[in-house]
Design a protein around this motif. Structure first.
Motif, PDB file in Angstrom:
ATOM      1  N   GLU A   1      52.801  39.569  41.509  1.00  0.00           N
ATOM      2  CA  GLU A   1      51.913  39.249  42.624  1.00  0.00           C
ATOM      3  C   GLU A   1      52.067  37.789  43.039  1.00  0.00           C
ATOM      4  O   GLU A   1      52.100  37.466  44.226  1.00  0.00           O
ATOM      5  CB  GLU A   1      50.459  39.520  42.235  1.00  0.00           C
ATOM      6  CG  GLU A   1      49.991  40.950  42.466  1.00  0.00           C
ATOM      7  CD  GLU A   1      49.815  41.249  43.936  1.00  0.00           C
ATOM      8  OE1 GLU A   1      48.780  40.890  44.516  1.00  0.00           O
ATOM      9  OE2 GLU A   1      50.752  41.848  44.521  1.00  0.00           O
TER      10      GLU A   1
ATOM     11  N   LYS B   1      50.803  41.014  37.522  1.00  0.00           N
ATOM     12  CA  LYS B   1      50.148  39.801  38.015  1.00  0.00           C
ATOM     13  C   LYS B   1      51.175  38.712  38.333  1.00  0.00           C
ATOM     14  O   LYS B   1      51.038  37.998  39.333  1.00  0.00           O
ATOM     15  CB  LYS B   1      49.140  39.298  36.987  1.00  0.00           C
ATOM     16  CG  LYS B   1      47.913  40.190  36.843  1.00  0.00           C
ATOM     17  CD  LYS B   1      46.904  39.586  35.885  1.00  0.00           C
ATOM     18  CE  LYS B   1      45.663  40.464  35.789  1.00  0.00           C
ATOM     19  NZ  LYS B   1      44.655  39.917  34.854  1.00  0.00           N
TER      20      LYS B   1
ATOM     21  N   LYS C   1      45.758  48.234  42.720  1.00  0.00           N
ATOM     22  CA  LYS C   1      46.428  46.937  42.533  1.00  0.00           C
ATOM     23  C   LYS C   1      47.893  47.131  42.166  1.00  0.00           C
ATOM     24  O   LYS C   1      48.778  46.456  42.695  1.00  0.00           O
ATOM     25  CB  LYS C   1      45.716  46.141  41.444  1.00  0.00           C
ATOM     26  CG  LYS C   1      44.330  45.652  41.818  1.00  0.00           C
ATOM     27  CD  LYS C   1      43.688  44.903  40.666  1.00  0.00           C
ATOM     28  CE  LYS C   1      42.279  44.443  41.020  1.00  0.00           C
ATOM     29  NZ  LYS C   1      41.630  43.749  39.876  1.00  0.00           N
TER      30      LYS C   1
END
Length: 394
Positions: A92, A89, A11
């Motif tokens: 993202e 995050k 990730k």
């Protein structure tokens, strides 16, 4: 745990990859769009002959698109905008918004400019770049192409109606959508497979490193245990020999002041005969605890020489310090008040000590110093015990 680490590594690597690609795409897109704006301006002047001071409406989407990419480029170029474990995050979300914005601008430009070139070219380029340049999961690719595709088809229908041109464009878009999707998935799985291998290698390297550190620590503990007398927790004979070797090596560099003390428990054989060897071991443990405290306090080397004998080695200690250490040991052991009815000098356990101080100039001086301390101990034992004698060679 390893699988979780690998998944997180993938990730994070995906986010870092996309963030770098946003910087690259926004940089070159800004230049490309600027070039298109210049071409639009040239076509406009050629078609209209003169400029009345107003920009054509078809150019404004390009300006907005260029401004958007310029902003994204400056943001990603900022040194403070880095992908970390804490903010990946949020990054993202930024990347997903960027891809969605690219698709939206492709729709706006395609609907606003219906002349000069194939007006689906910008949209096609954006779709192909997005799906083959960015590492996008299903949601990140499906949402932009679905929303943008429906808006584009609807807009073209409003502008052109159900014409032959609209139907050909619809067929083109219907072919473009699955190509975009499957190209994106192929790129995604290729990237994931590559990073997965890297992540597992990284995890294995870290695991190997951790095991190596644990092994080194275990070996270190074993080495320490091999040098410690298990009964008294003082250094053992092996440690004495190693320390003597170190002292001998020091004499090869420069001379130094060395003191050796040899300690013996008075009438310890009679103690064992009277109280038993188990009680004798308890005496050794308690005396060992006293000597260990002395070693820590004065930072000197103390070891169990064997049986009831102990050795103290110290360097660069003054005559007074050596005598103070000897007196402290005798006092602290006497203060234990360990009953010894068989002793011929006291009713409690006592010790006798011989000390010797000299300048160590050669390797042979180390053992000679210990032998002189042992000789001083012998003299103390011949003259009543429960005392110490300190010999000094200037």
């Amino acid at each position: 745990m390893i699988n979780e680490d690998v998944s997180f590594y993938i990730k994070l690597a995906k986010t870092k990859q996309n963030f770098r690609r946003v910087k690259l795409v926004s940089k070159y897109t800004t230049g490309i769009v600027l070039f298109v704006i210049i071409l639009e301006a040239i076509f406009f002047l050629l078609n209209n002959g003169e400029w009345d001071g107003m920009l054509p409406a078809t150019i404004w989407p390009y300006f907005l698109f260029m401004g958007f990419n310029a902003f994204c480029y400056l943001y990603t170029k900022n040194k403070g905008a880095q992908v970390t474990q804490n903010n990946y995050k949020k990054i993202e979300w930024f990347i997903g918004l960027y891809v969605f914005s690219l698709a939206s601008f492709g729709v706006i430009i395609s609907l606003a400019d219906q002349s000069g070139y194939n007006y689906l070219m910008i949209y096609t380029l954006i779709m192909l770049v997005s799906c083959s340049f960015f590492v996008l999961n299903k949601i990140q690719i499906l949402i932009p192409i679905t929303i943008a595709g429906l808006v584009l088809v609807g807009g073209l229908y409003v502008l052109q109606g159900n014409t032959e041109q609209f139907r050909s464009q619809l067929l083109y878009l219907m072919a473009l959508f699955p190509v975009t999707y499957f190209l994106s998935r192929a790129f995604y799985f290729t990237f994931r497979h590559t990073v997965n291998i890297q992540a597992r290698l990284k995890s294995e390297v870290e695991m190997t490193k951790k095991l190596s550190e644990e092994l080194r620590e275990a070996n270190k503990k074993l080495a320490i245990q091999a040098s410690i007398d298990p009964l008294t927790n003082l250094y053992n004979r092996r440690a004495i020999n190693e320390y003597i070797e170190q002292l001998e090596q020091r004499t090869l560099k420069h001379p130094y002041l060395l003191s050796a003390v040899v300690l013996d428990i008075d009438y310890f054989k009679l103690y064992n005969d009277t109280y038993g060897h188990t009680s004798g071991d308890e005496v050794l443990k308690k005396i060992g605890a006293v000597l260990l405290q002395v070693a820590k306090k004065h930072k000197v080397f103390i070891a169990r020489w064997g049986g009831e004998e102990f050795t103290v080695l110290m360097d660069e200690q003054s005559e007074r310090n050596v005598q103070q250490i000897c007196e402290e040991i005798i006092h602290e052991i006497h203060s234990l008040q360990l009953e010894h009815r068989a002793s011929l000098v006291d009713r409690v356990v006592t010790v006798s000590m011989g000390a010797h101080t000299q300048i160590a100039k050669t390797p042979g001086d180390i053992l000679a110093c210990i032998e002189q301390a042992d000789a001083a101990l012998y003299n103390v034992k011949q003259n009543g015990r429960n005392n110490y004698e300190h010999r000094i060679i200037a």
